[in-house]
Design an enzyme around this catalytic site. Sequence first.
Site, short mmCIF file in Angstrom:
data_model
loop_
_atom_site.label_atom_id
_atom_site.label_comp_id
_atom_site.label_asym_id
_atom_site.label_seq_id
_atom_site.Cartn_x
_atom_site.Cartn_y
_atom_site.Cartn_z
N CYS A 26 0.86 -1.19 0.00
CA CYS A 26 0.00 0.00 0.00
C CYS A 26 0.89 1.23 0.00
O CYS A 26 2.09 1.15 0.20
CB CYS A 26 -0.87 0.02 1.23
SG CYS A 26 -1.74 -1.53 1.51
N HIS A 30 32.64 -30.74 -18.85
CA HIS A 30 32.03 -32.02 -18.45
C HIS A 30 30.66 -32.21 -19.08
O HIS A 30 29.78 -32.82 -18.47
CB HIS A 30 31.94 -32.08 -16.92
CG HIS A 30 33.28 -31.97 -16.27
ND1 HIS A 30 34.25 -32.95 -16.38
CD2 HIS A 30 33.84 -30.98 -15.54
CE1 HIS A 30 35.34 -32.57 -15.73
NE2 HIS A 30 35.12 -31.38 -15.21
N GLU A 83 13.29 -16.31 -18.96
CA GLU A 83 12.00 -15.81 -18.48
C GLU A 83 11.36 -14.82 -19.45
O GLU A 83 10.16 -14.90 -19.71
CB GLU A 83 12.20 -15.05 -17.16
CG GLU A 83 12.10 -15.87 -15.90
CD GLU A 83 12.30 -15.00 -14.67
OE1 GLU A 83 11.55 -15.18 -13.72
OE2 GLU A 83 13.18 -14.11 -14.66
N ARG A 134 2.43 0.64 -7.85
CA ARG A 134 2.21 -0.40 -6.85
C ARG A 134 0.99 -1.27 -7.16
O ARG A 134 0.85 -2.36 -6.61
CB ARG A 134 1.99 0.25 -5.48
CG ARG A 134 3.25 0.84 -4.93
CD ARG A 134 2.99 1.66 -3.69
NE ARG A 134 4.23 2.14 -3.16
CZ ARG A 134 4.69 1.85 -1.94
NH1 ARG A 134 3.98 1.13 -1.13
NH2 ARG A 134 5.85 2.31 -1.56
N LYS A 192 3.98 -13.40 -10.89
CA LYS A 192 4.87 -12.67 -9.98
C LYS A 192 4.99 -13.41 -8.65
O LYS A 192 6.06 -13.53 -8.08
CB LYS A 192 4.32 -11.25 -9.76
CG LYS A 192 5.16 -10.38 -8.84
CD LYS A 192 6.45 -10.00 -9.53
CE LYS A 192 7.42 -9.26 -8.64
NZ LYS A 192 8.80 -9.47 -9.13
N ASN A 248 -0.03 1.28 6.78
CA ASN A 248 0.53 0.12 6.05
C ASN A 248 1.05 -0.85 7.10
O ASN A 248 1.57 -0.43 8.13
CB ASN A 248 1.74 0.52 5.19
CG ASN A 248 1.33 1.35 4.00
OD1 ASN A 248 0.16 1.44 3.66
ND2 ASN A 248 2.32 1.97 3.38
N GLY A 249 0.96 -2.13 6.81
CA GLY A 249 1.48 -3.12 7.75
C GLY A 249 0.35 -3.98 8.30
O GLY A 249 -0.78 -3.94 7.82
N TRP A 289 -3.72 -2.20 -1.66
CA TRP A 289 -3.68 -3.40 -2.49
C TRP A 289 -3.97 -4.53 -1.53
O TRP A 289 -3.11 -4.97 -0.79
CB TRP A 289 -2.31 -3.56 -3.15
CG TRP A 289 -2.25 -4.68 -4.12
CD1 TRP A 289 -3.30 -5.26 -4.78
CD2 TRP A 289 -1.09 -5.36 -4.57
NE1 TRP A 289 -2.86 -6.25 -5.61
CE2 TRP A 289 -1.51 -6.34 -5.51
CE3 TRP A 289 0.26 -5.24 -4.29
CZ2 TRP A 289 -0.62 -7.19 -6.14
CZ3 TRP A 289 1.16 -6.08 -4.92
CH2 TRP A 289 0.72 -7.05 -5.85
N LYS A 304 16.96 -14.88 -16.15
CA LYS A 304 16.38 -13.65 -16.69
C LYS A 304 16.17 -13.79 -18.19
O LYS A 304 15.14 -13.42 -18.72
CB LYS A 304 17.28 -12.42 -16.44
CG LYS A 304 17.33 -11.89 -15.04
CD LYS A 304 16.11 -11.13 -14.60
CE LYS A 304 15.10 -11.98 -13.91
NZ LYS A 304 15.21 -12.59 -12.71
N GLU A 329 21.39 -16.76 -12.53
CA GLU A 329 20.37 -15.70 -12.57
C GLU A 329 20.32 -15.03 -13.95
O GLU A 329 19.25 -14.71 -14.45
CB GLU A 329 20.67 -14.67 -11.46
CG GLU A 329 19.73 -13.48 -11.40
CD GLU A 329 18.26 -13.85 -11.17
OE1 GLU A 329 17.95 -15.00 -10.86
OE2 GLU A 329 17.42 -12.95 -11.35
C1 G6P Z 1 8.08 -16.41 -9.23
C2 G6P Z 1 8.57 -15.15 -9.92
C3 G6P Z 1 10.08 -15.00 -9.76
C4 G6P Z 1 10.46 -15.06 -8.29
C5 G6P Z 1 9.91 -16.32 -7.61
C6 G6P Z 1 10.07 -16.24 -6.10
O1 G6P Z 1 8.56 -17.51 -9.91
O2 G6P Z 1 8.22 -15.19 -11.28
O3 G6P Z 1 10.51 -13.78 -10.31
O4 G6P Z 1 11.84 -15.02 -8.17
O5 G6P Z 1 8.51 -16.43 -7.86
O6 G6P Z 1 9.29 -15.18 -5.63
P1 G6P Z 1 9.49 -14.52 -4.22
O7 G6P Z 1 8.36 -13.52 -4.09
O8 G6P Z 1 9.35 -15.63 -3.20
O9 G6P Z 1 10.83 -13.88 -4.18
#
Ligand code: G6P
Length: 618
Positions: free
Chosen positions: A2, A514, A498, A27, A613, A100-101, A74, A495, A491
């Site tokens: 939020c 190997h 993905e 957000r 996400k 928030n929280g 949110w 990326k 990573e």
């Molecule tokens: C999903 C997302 C990734 C993320 C993973 C873990 O697969 O697409 O981008 O790294 O979840 O998400 P988290 O919120 O636990 O970091």
Amino acid sequence: MCGIVAYLGDKEAQPLLLEGLRRLEYRGYDSSGLAVLNGKGLEMVKKVGRIEQLERALGPNPLHGSLGICHTRWATHGKATEVNAHPHTDASGKLAIVHNGVIENYGTLKKKLIEKGFQFRTETDTEVLAFLIGFYFDTLNSETENRLEMAVMEALREVTGTYGLVAIHQDQPDVMVGARRGSPLVLGIGPHEHFLASDVAAIAAHTQTVAHLRDFDVVTVDRQGYRLKSLTHNAPDESGLEISQIDYQAADAEMGDFPHFMLKEIFEQTLSIQNAVRGRLNLEECTAQLGGLNLSPQELRDIDRIVITGCGTAMHAGIVGEYIIESLAHVPVEVEWASEFRLRNSPLDRRTLVLVVSQSGETEDTLGALREARRKGHRVLGICNNVASSLARETDGGVYMYAGPEISVASTKAFTSPTIIFVLLGLLLGRMRFLSASQGLQIIQAIEALPDQITQVLKQSGHINQIAEKYSYSRSMLFFGRQMQYGIALEGALKMKEISYIHAEGHPTAELKHGVIALVDENTPSVFLCPKDGAYDKNINNLQQIKARKGPVIAIATEGDEEILQQADDVIYIPDAPEYTAPILSAVALQLFAYHMAVILGRDVDKPRNLAKSVTVP
Ligand code: G6P
């Protein structure tokens, strides 16, 4: 996630508040609301939907007044309805708060208030907090000068949980009180005006002078200025707030016209790294301070093994963390996929610390791992971005990333933030073991140099775009890294696949021979992470093995390394940095590489196919 914006000054509050909300729009919203104080009392409008709905409702009938608060919600708990939207008022309808929280003990507090005869209108924890503050306000004598401040402090003393909040009351029409624990709140200081906001982006257009509240800080703003108190003691807080100047350009770019959230978030990393570090370096003792761990020095010293777990990008940050912590603190670290950890009987003992890493704090497998470890009686700490998440509630302590919202499905900030937090943890544990003060200081200096170094990498976005263009024909790519760069190879490949849908694999560099080398041909580029470190010569050797098989090579190398130009087809330079901060720089370079590739290939960068996400299913 939020957002809060509050204003007290000599201008009309509503336009400033709405502008602030718009700047937080990334957000994602499901409801928003705004309240102002003026001679006529408290006036408030709330709407379900995006901010346009609120703007449309206020358009013909603006709320006038130079003190106001607003909020974007949110929903994580409770539906997105007008009644659940913030601000929430107390029983008298004269007090309003935005929050928030999560108030963890709101059930107990609510019961207590119901016993006193109060009747609630919503199921939210924030309304309970508003009622509690209102209750204390009404018990104080109306002549009491600091009435709202005292009421907020009395109420918060009874609260467990997290909050960034701002309260106003129509009987004190020139005062707003802000408080923070766990959820960020920043004070903006301008000539004849003050702001409180959950994110500098909301106020950067109006003032660059800001102070970040610390946990337990309570700030009272009136027409004369502001004063600070701490919930840990009632007297004015002598140490004061650290006032800093934000870089307007950078803050503006945060909300500027980036074509995609992913690019915006890649560029935000100069700030998110600072947010992860702010207040956590102890220069005097050349160490880090991570109060949220909730561990005594004795308990920290007793840790003899760490298990890091998470999913996706969070897990890759853990792999870099393993190398960092083992190198800086000599504490053995293991990294496990959360989905595996939760199902097997992983041997943990009394002195093992379990660390769960998650941006959202809601990933099902990560929560499963957390709960499995807790069920077995282990202490579990979290590294998390979402302060209102299940993970934040269920862990025994931890370190927040404070990276700000991450909207793009492909995670960027939530990779570099935990990585720098692992450096802080390595520093803290290392200084309790064998690192000297001067070694500690060197690490601090490397951490402090990072934001500028990240900016140097970001400046190469155009160059990286050209390299992506050159290799956009690829159907498959290989990523190689050694030691602390191994996690970056994983990573970088993640990326790439993905968001560009190009097949990509990350490997420890020497494993090349190997098996992976069988994949090398003139149409399969290899991304080689080879900064100037102890493994440089070995890396060059491996690079030559690729070249001997006609494989194109893109090297990520250290600025000033001329030799690499003879070896690789293309080079992306990163600034010279120690091995424990260099991975952050190469990660940013590979994020840009994947981003540009996806754009060139016309992919849906922020919402790649088949991905989500936050994966809240096992
Ligand atoms: C999903 C997302 C990734 C993320 C993973 C873990 O697969 O697409 O981008 O790294 O979840 O998400 P988290 O919120 O636990 O970091």
